[in-house]
Design a protein around this motif. Structure first.
Motif, PDB file in Angstrom:
ATOM      1  N   THR A 241      11.659 -10.330 -11.101  1.00 31.78           N
ATOM      2  CA  THR A 241      11.371 -11.245  -9.995  1.00 31.78           C
ATOM      3  C   THR A 241      10.590 -10.399  -9.177  1.00 31.78           C
ATOM      4  O   THR A 241      10.778  -9.438  -8.747  1.00 31.78           O
ATOM      5  N   HIS A 242       9.514 -10.927  -8.630  1.00 32.76           N
ATOM      6  CA  HIS A 242       8.484 -10.774  -7.497  1.00 32.76           C
ATOM      7  C   HIS A 242       9.029 -10.689  -6.502  1.00 32.76           C
ATOM      8  O   HIS A 242       9.244 -11.995  -5.884  1.00 32.76           O
ATOM      9  N   ILE A 243       9.545  -9.757  -5.591  1.00 31.71           N
ATOM     10  CA  ILE A 243      10.103  -9.850  -4.203  1.00 31.71           C
ATOM     11  C   ILE A 243       9.317  -9.724  -3.019  1.00 31.71           C
ATOM     12  O   ILE A 243       9.402 -10.732  -2.108  1.00 31.71           O
ATOM     13  N   ALA A 244       8.298  -8.824  -3.068  1.00 29.69           N
ATOM     14  CA  ALA A 244       7.414  -8.814  -2.004  1.00 29.69           C
ATOM     15  C   ALA A 244       6.225  -7.846  -2.509  1.00 29.69           C
ATOM     16  O   ALA A 244       6.214  -7.562  -3.645  1.00 29.69           O
ATOM     17  N   THR A 245       5.161  -8.101  -1.488  1.00 23.67           N
ATOM     18  CA  THR A 245       4.016  -7.256  -1.731  1.00 23.67           C
ATOM     19  C   THR A 245       3.712  -6.389  -0.483  1.00 23.67           C
ATOM     20  O   THR A 245       3.673  -6.836   0.501  1.00 23.67           O
ATOM     21  N   LEU A 246       3.586  -4.811  -0.671  1.00 22.75           N
ATOM     22  CA  LEU A 246       3.466  -4.117   0.407  1.00 22.75           C
ATOM     23  C   LEU A 246       2.041  -3.962   0.851  1.00 22.75           C
ATOM     24  O   LEU A 246       1.190  -3.803  -0.309  1.00 22.75           O
ATOM     25  N   ILE A 247       1.371  -4.445   1.744  1.00 22.70           N
ATOM     26  CA  ILE A 247      -0.026  -3.855   2.067  1.00 22.70           C
ATOM     27  C   ILE A 247       0.034  -2.554   2.976  1.00 22.70           C
ATOM     28  O   ILE A 247       0.529  -2.671   4.144  1.00 22.70           O
ATOM     29  N   HIS A 248      -0.633  -1.517   2.657  1.00 22.45           N
ATOM     30  CA  HIS A 248      -0.587  -0.355   3.021  1.00 22.45           C
ATOM     31  C   HIS A 248      -1.983   0.458   2.861  1.00 22.45           C
ATOM     32  O   HIS A 248      -2.833  -0.010   2.345  1.00 22.45           O
ATOM     33  N   ARG A 249      -1.889   1.695   3.507  1.00 20.68           N
ATOM     34  CA  ARG A 249      -3.167   2.318   3.246  1.00 20.68           C
ATOM     35  C   ARG A 249      -3.185   2.811   1.693  1.00 20.68           C
ATOM     36  O   ARG A 249      -2.144   3.030   1.067  1.00 20.68           O
ATOM     37  N   GLN A 250      -4.459   3.097   1.640  1.00 15.75           N
ATOM     38  CA  GLN A 250      -4.915   3.564   0.130  1.00 15.75           C
ATOM     39  C   GLN A 250      -4.131   4.690  -0.254  1.00 15.75           C
ATOM     40  O   GLN A 250      -3.926   5.765   0.378  1.00 15.75           O
ATOM     41  N   GLY A 251      -3.550   4.801  -1.646  1.00 16.04           N
ATOM     42  CA  GLY A 251      -2.875   6.062  -2.066  1.00 16.04           C
ATOM     43  C   GLY A 251      -1.261   6.153  -1.417  1.00 16.04           C
ATOM     44  O   GLY A 251      -0.929   7.168  -1.778  1.00 16.04           O
ATOM     45  N   LEU A 252      -0.660   5.409  -0.697  1.00 21.33           N
ATOM     46  CA  LEU A 252       0.370   5.603  -0.171  1.00 21.33           C
ATOM     47  C   LEU A 252       1.727   5.534  -1.253  1.00 21.33           C
ATOM     48  O   LEU A 252       2.579   6.193  -1.018  1.00 21.33           O
ATOM     49  N   LEU A 253       1.279   4.657  -2.212  1.00 19.40           N
ATOM     50  CA  LEU A 253       2.287   4.241  -3.073  1.00 19.40           C
ATOM     51  C   LEU A 253       1.827   4.479  -4.775  1.00 19.40           C
ATOM     52  O   LEU A 253       2.378   3.735  -5.704  1.00 19.40           O
ATOM     53  N   ASP A 254       1.041   5.391  -4.761  1.00 17.67           N
ATOM     54  CA  ASP A 254       0.428   5.694  -6.191  1.00 17.67           C
ATOM     55  C   ASP A 254       1.712   6.379  -7.080  1.00 17.67           C
ATOM     56  O   ASP A 254       1.555   6.201  -8.319  1.00 17.67           O
ATOM     57  N   ASP A 255       2.556   6.902  -6.398  1.00 14.33           N
ATOM     58  CA  ASP A 255       3.717   7.445  -7.283  1.00 14.33           C
ATOM     59  C   ASP A 255       4.582   6.607  -7.548  1.00 14.33           C
ATOM     60  O   ASP A 255       5.276   5.997  -6.447  1.00 14.33           O
ATOM     61  N   SER A 256       4.924   6.156  -8.603  1.00 15.67           N
ATOM     62  CA  SER A 256       5.813   5.151  -9.151  1.00 15.67           C
ATOM     63  C   SER A 256       7.309   5.722  -8.640  1.00 15.67           C
ATOM     64  O   SER A 256       7.968   4.881  -8.299  1.00 15.67           O
ATOM     65  N   SER A 257       7.509   6.945  -8.746  1.00 14.61           N
ATOM     66  CA  SER A 257       8.856   7.353  -8.316  1.00 14.61           C
ATOM     67  C   SER A 257       9.179   7.017  -6.608  1.00 14.61           C
ATOM     68  O   SER A 257      10.109   6.523  -6.478  1.00 14.61           O
ATOM     69  N   ALA A 258       8.202   7.161  -6.047  1.00 12.77           N
ATOM     70  CA  ALA A 258       8.297   7.016  -4.629  1.00 12.77           C
ATOM     71  C   ALA A 258       8.689   5.344  -4.478  1.00 12.77           C
ATOM     72  O   ALA A 258       9.555   4.912  -3.574  1.00 12.77           O
ATOM     73  N   MET A 259       7.894   4.430  -5.223  1.00 13.75           N
ATOM     74  CA  MET A 259       8.081   3.086  -5.101  1.00 13.75           C
ATOM     75  C   MET A 259       9.318   2.927  -5.590  1.00 13.75           C
ATOM     76  O   MET A 259      10.052   1.779  -5.238  1.00 13.75           O
ATOM     77  N   ASN A 260       9.941   3.356  -6.657  1.00 13.14           N
ATOM     78  CA  ASN A 260      11.127   2.936  -7.389  1.00 13.14           C
ATOM     79  C   ASN A 260      12.343   3.458  -6.284  1.00 13.14           C
ATOM     80  O   ASN A 260      13.256   2.685  -6.186  1.00 13.14           O
ATOM     81  N   GLU A 261      12.007   4.623  -5.540  1.00 10.73           N
ATOM     82  CA  GLU A 261      13.320   4.930  -4.493  1.00 10.73           C
ATOM     83  C   GLU A 261      13.273   3.869  -3.290  1.00 10.73           C
ATOM     84  O   GLU A 261      14.082   3.534  -2.834  1.00 10.73           O
ATOM     85  N   LEU A 262      12.082   3.560  -3.137  1.00  9.63           N
ATOM     86  CA  LEU A 262      11.899   2.551  -2.116  1.00  9.63           C
ATOM     87  C   LEU A 262      12.734   1.255  -2.379  1.00  9.63           C
ATOM     88  O   LEU A 262      13.537   0.696  -1.588  1.00  9.63           O
ATOM     89  N   MET A 263      12.268   0.850  -3.640  1.00 10.51           N
ATOM     90  CA  MET A 263      13.069  -0.446  -4.118  1.00 10.51           C
ATOM     91  C   MET A 263      14.441  -0.370  -4.019  1.00 10.51           C
ATOM     92  O   MET A 263      15.420  -1.070  -3.893  1.00 10.51           O
TER      93      MET A 263
END
Length: 575
Positions: free
Chosen positions: A338-360
């Protein structure tokens, strides 16, 4: 018992066995012939073991933890080819795996974070490292080496030996040193390029471990360069110093990886506190503010998918353009499929997959709530827009009917009336039938005109609301207190006109119309009870307006408020 504890226990046992093997023949031990070598041997091995244990506790880094367990074992194994050992199995493993530690560390670093090799260069380098260290320098050399035939009567048996060929063994060892040197420099270049081309978030999480690993591989590469002339890895005084430098770099690498584990736990605690702070009152705006504060990006936006296409809206159901036109990054967030949302942010902020997984992991419920809230608002907005289009289409159809009546049937009847009048004037004798026909025809024309005005008055379209209401007051008991001399969207003018016409049809009425604060406000006061305005109330609600009424002292006061931004042709203009 968890497998990580078993692997940790195995590493602890290997460290004790390694110290015992090194002491069996001290002259063949790098650790015991180098100042502070035993401390470096155990300190480095245990640092890698502790780091591997910490990483293996996290699901996302479990594979990296397993690779570091292997690297810690490989760190101890070069001591195992000591001739003083009494076990031929231990001696054979030492011969085969004495150069395996750089390959194992390279595999762990190339696969970090996540424990998977994500590109073909990384997979190629990892495979080449094992092939050179184990296949060529280890097994390839050991296959042509019989220690007893070379005069080492106390050496244990080499289980890998298939022949005694010292020259071939020396050549294979030399090829291994040459190939290992090339591999190490290729590995260093790849890691430097990966570090320089990675995003800011990736550099924050992998930068320090990569730098520590580069220090280790540089020390190993220098040791290999010094061994090119002699054709084998040496153990002289300078080699011992390089080995100590390698030990220090590995300890720093373990510390950097452990620090990243601690930092990740702190981030998870922050996310947990954020979710607790949001609680049941997690409105979409608070969610955006909390995530923006967490990621240190005050301009962060959350776009929610809407509809079957690629449309996105924000928390207030306003359309969001993707990809962002201002060069910002857009990162989709998924929960399963399921596609929940899309974050629009500055470049390079969520390049790290672990940071995105923790956020989710900390915000997926709030994001899902926000998505459903935005979807409901978007559906409501679409429904209102559809209703406004229907109202506008109805007005256009009434206007078309008015034109058809005026330009068609009414014109024909007027022509017929003129013809009858001419016929009556030319007649020499009174004709009562012609007089009656002319009277009936004039009454029909008058009724048709009233019908046309009821459908849509021409003045409303051509001159505006104020002139149309004033014209209506010429034929009715209508007292006008205020009228704005502005033009409004057609659908608003027609709605207000219909309301005034309906209320003043049979009773004395007072009207006050004004435009302020972005709204067109109409106050009507009529004597007696209010007529049925159900259809007009539905029309006003469809246009996002409000209709209120109250009856006091024999009078009914009705107020209609319509937003000036409502959909429909036309705009607010001057007189």
């Amino acid at each position: 018992m968890p497998i990580r504890l078993l692997l940790f226990g195995l590493g602890a046992a290997l460290s004790l066995v390694t110290v015992d093997i090194a002491r069996a023949e001290r002259g063949f031990s790098t650790a015991l012939t180098t100042p502070h070598g035993l401390m470096a041997l155990l300190g480095t091995g245990w640092a890698l073991l502790m780091c591997a244990l910490a990483l293996s506790r996290r699901h996302s880094d479990r594979r990296t933890g397993l690779l570091l367990f292997v690297a810690s074992y490989a760190w101890f194994l070069p001591e195992w080819d000591n001739p003083g050992t009494t076990s031929s199995v231990v001696f054979s493993l030492g011969l085969a795996l004495n150069a395996a530690c750089p390959a194992a560390v390279a595999h762990a670093v190339l696969a970090y974070p996540g424990g998977r090799l994500k590109s073909w260069p990384a997979r190629t380098l990892a495979a080449a490292g094992y092939a050179i260290a184990v296949g060529v320098q280890g097994m390839g050399t050991a296959a042509s080496f019989r220690p007893q035939a070379q005069g080492c009567s106390q050496c244990p048996r080499n289980w890998w030996a298939v022949a005694d060929a010292p020259t071939r063994a020396q050549n294979i060892a030399s090829w291994g040193v040459q190939a290992g040197t090339a591999w190490l420099w290729a590995l260093i270049i790849f890691l430097v390029c990966r570090l320089l081309t990675s995003g800011a978030a990736a550099r924050r999480s992998t930068g320090l471990p990569t730098l520590c690993a580069l220090g280790y591989f540089t020390d190993v590469a220098i040791s290999y360069l010094r061994s090119l002339d002699r054709g084998f890895l040496g153990t002289d005084g300078l080699d011992g110093q390089l080995w100590l430098a390698q030990a220090g770099a590995l300890i720093l690498l373990a510390a950097a990886l452990t620090a990243e584990v601690v930092r990740a736990r702190l981030r998870h605690r922050e996310l947990t506190r954020m979710v607790i702070d949001l609680g049941d009152a997690a409105t979409p705006s608070r969610l955006r503010d909390a995530i923006a504060e967490r990621l240190a990006d005050p301009d962060l936006q959350i776009a929610y998918p809407f509809g079957a296409g690629n449309d996105h809206v924000d928390a207030a159901a306003n359309p969001v353009v993707l990809p962002p036109p201002d060069g910002r990054a857009a990162t989709p967030l998924h929960r399963g499929d399921t596609h929940i949302a899309t974050l629009i942010h500055r470049q390079g902020l969520l390049d790290d997959s672990s940071a995105m997984n923790e956020l989710m992991s900390g915000t997926h419920m709030a994001l899902e709530h926000g998505r459903l809230h935005a979807e409901c608002l978007a559906q409501l907005a679409a429904l209102r827009a559809s209703g406004a289009r229907i109202v506008t289409a109805g007005d256009e159809e009434r206007r078309r009917l008015e034109r058809d009546v005026h330009d068609g049937a009414q014109q024909r009847l007027v022509g017929l009336a003129l013809g009858l009048r001419l016929l009556r004037l030319r007649s020499t004798t009174p004709t009562r039938r012609l007089d009656l026909a002319e009277q009936e025809l004039e009454q029909t024309i008058a009724e048709l005109r009233r019908l046309a005005r009821g459908l849509h008055p021409v003045l409303l379209k051509e001159a505006g609301l104020a002139v149309a209401v004033e014209s209506l007051g010429e034929t009715r008991d209508l007292r006008i207190e205020a009228l704005p001399r502005l033009r409004f969207p057609d659908v608003l003018e027609s709605t207000v006109y219909l309301m005034v016409a309906r209320m003043s049809e049979n009773k004395a009425t007072t009207v006050h119309i004004s435009a302020c604060d972005g709204r067109l406000i109409t106050h009507l006061t009529v004597a007696g009870e209010m007529p049925d305005l159900t259809d007009l109330a539905d029309r006003i609600t469809t246009l996002e307006g409000v209709l209120t009424s109250r009856t006091e002292h024999g009078e009914t006061r009705v107020t209609a408020q319509l937003p000036l931004h409502c959909p429909g042709p036309g705009a607010v203009t001057g007189p």
